[in-house]
Design a protein around this motif. Structure first.
Motif, mmCIF file in Angstrom:
data_model
loop_
_atom_site.group_PDB
_atom_site.id
_atom_site.type_symbol
_atom_site.label_atom_id
_atom_site.label_comp_id
_atom_site.label_asym_id
_atom_site.label_seq_id
_atom_site.Cartn_x
_atom_site.Cartn_y
_atom_site.Cartn_z
ATOM 1 N N ILE A 277 -1.736 -2.550 -1.296
ATOM 2 C CA ILE A 277 -0.581 -2.006 -2.014
ATOM 3 C C ILE A 277 -0.651 -0.487 -2.060
ATOM 4 O O ILE A 277 0.364 0.203 -1.983
ATOM 5 C CB ILE A 277 -0.509 -2.610 -3.437
ATOM 6 N N LYS A 278 -1.851 0.058 -2.161
ATOM 7 C CA LYS A 278 -2.040 1.508 -2.248
ATOM 8 C C LYS A 278 -1.453 2.225 -1.040
ATOM 9 O O LYS A 278 -0.925 3.333 -1.140
ATOM 10 C CB LYS A 278 -3.531 1.822 -2.377
ATOM 11 N N LYS A 279 -1.533 1.603 0.136
ATOM 12 C CA LYS A 279 -1.028 2.215 1.360
ATOM 13 C C LYS A 279 0.499 2.339 1.348
ATOM 14 O O LYS A 279 1.062 3.130 2.099
ATOM 15 C CB LYS A 279 -1.464 1.401 2.576
ATOM 16 N N LYS A 280 1.168 1.549 0.497
ATOM 17 C CA LYS A 280 2.630 1.516 0.488
ATOM 18 C C LYS A 280 3.232 2.376 -0.614
ATOM 19 O O LYS A 280 4.452 2.509 -0.698
ATOM 20 C CB LYS A 280 3.108 0.062 0.323
ATOM 21 N N ILE A 281 2.388 2.958 -1.484
ATOM 22 C CA ILE A 281 2.896 3.755 -2.601
ATOM 23 C C ILE A 281 3.246 5.157 -2.094
ATOM 24 O O ILE A 281 2.420 5.836 -1.490
ATOM 25 C CB ILE A 281 1.861 3.843 -3.732
ATOM 26 N N LYS A 282 4.479 5.587 -2.355
ATOM 27 C CA LYS A 282 4.912 6.919 -1.980
ATOM 28 C C LYS A 282 5.439 7.623 -3.231
ATOM 29 O O LYS A 282 6.318 7.115 -3.919
ATOM 30 C CB LYS A 282 6.004 6.853 -0.912
#
Length: 328
Positions: A257-262
């Motif tokens: 999920i961290k990779k998708k947080i902008k």
């Protein structure tokens, strides 16, 4: 550089006292009712690759590291880091013989005991390679010890590569020393290639090791490895391994999920609030919330990262949580 950065450390786990426990240690003024968890932790992907539960003795840490290296249940392209508790010629030799890359922190050059003893080194930043000859003989040449070449290994010390047929063992390693404050240095020993890792890389490499300390904190205070639901040690071990398994399961979700947080431009870099995420993942695991709610909640609760913040650590004696259903 394409490597997994693995850290090994140990942590004491306090257990509730039970009078029928046969593994309790009775000291002069105290009772020790503990386990010692030795673990190999992935500092970038935030999962445990290996773990071993031992009785509370620091001697188990080095033997656990050797077992992990021999079993090799972790990625081949790994660099293992460790603190000063793992300073040992025997451990360095095992890493080199098994083609294991390592970075170990050792006592500084002014120490009276340890690897840096009797090595003539400048009191400054340096990056050099040395060769020591370990032996269990006391010949005139060894006693004279010109250029500090020899290291005598007494019978009370453990070194697995000396025996009746092999009286001498040459050990080469790299010593890196860098400044971390105006009058403070850190000293590391390693077998990393100087063409691949320069002096400036080691501060970041060793700093990553701190992530395992944070992982132990979350294991105990967020996952709940302070609270046990049984008395027998065999069952407590099951609970410890279950906590590690859940921690790995949760972090695989968090890292995805961290990779998708902008985020928009903010003063700090924001990371997922691990405590809140663990609670939501536990509810998802129990089928109490749906997947989209899990992802929404994890993305919602974030905490700022302040890398330059210096706060004095508040260390308190940790007490085990007693069993509510325990009979006297």
């Amino acid at each position: 550089n394409g490597y997994y950065i693995l850290a090994q450390d140990g942590s004491d786990i306090n257990l509730p006292f039970w009078h029928d426990d046969t593994q309790i240690s009775y000291g002069q003024d105290s009772i020790v009712c503990q386990y010692h968890l030795n673990a190999l932790y992935d500092c970038i992907n935030h999962v445990f690759w290996e773990s071993r539960i031992d009785l509370p003795t620091k001697k188990s840490e080095k033997s656990a590291r050797i077992d992990f290296i021999n079993h090799r249940n972790y990625p081949e392209n790994s660099i293992i880091t460790a603190d000063r508790g793992y300073e040992s010629y025997n451990l360095i030799a095992h890493c080199i013989e098994n083609n294991q890359k390592f970075v170990f922190r050792v006592k500084d050059i002014d120490t009276r005991s340890g690897i840096m003893t009797s090595i003539s080194l400048p009191d400054e930043t340096f990056d050099i390679t040395v060769t020591r000859t370990l032996t269990n003989l006391q010949t005139n040449e060894v006693k004279k010890n010109e250029n500090n070449q020899f290291v005598f290994v007494p019978s009370t010390s453990v070194f697995d590569y000396l025996d009746a047929c092999n009286r001498f063992y040459n050990l080469s390693f790299r010593i890196v020393r860098f400044k971390i404050a105006d009058d403070k240095y850190e000293t590391l020993v390693t077998n990393l290639d100087e063409n691949e890792f320069g002096l400036s890389d080691f501060k970041d490499l060793y700093h990553l090791r701190w992530n395992e300390e944070t992982a132990f904190y979350y294991l105990k205070h967020a996952v709940g490895m302070l609270y046990f639901h049984c008395k027998k040690r065999q069952h407590i071990q099951q609970e410890i391994y279950a906590s590690i398994l859940f921690y790995n399961y949760a972090n695989l979700i968090i890292q995805n999920i961290k990779k998708k947080i902008k985020l928009k431009k903010t003063k700090y870099i924001y990371n997922i609030n691990v405590r809140s995420a663990l609670t939501n993942i536990r509810n998802y695991f129990r089928n109490q919330i749906k997947e989209y709610i899990l992802i929404r909640n994890i993305k919602k609760y974030l905490t700022p990262s302040r890398p330059d913040r210096n706060v004095q650590r508040s260390i308190k004696r940790q007490s085990p949580k007693a069993l509510n259903n325990r009979t006297s």
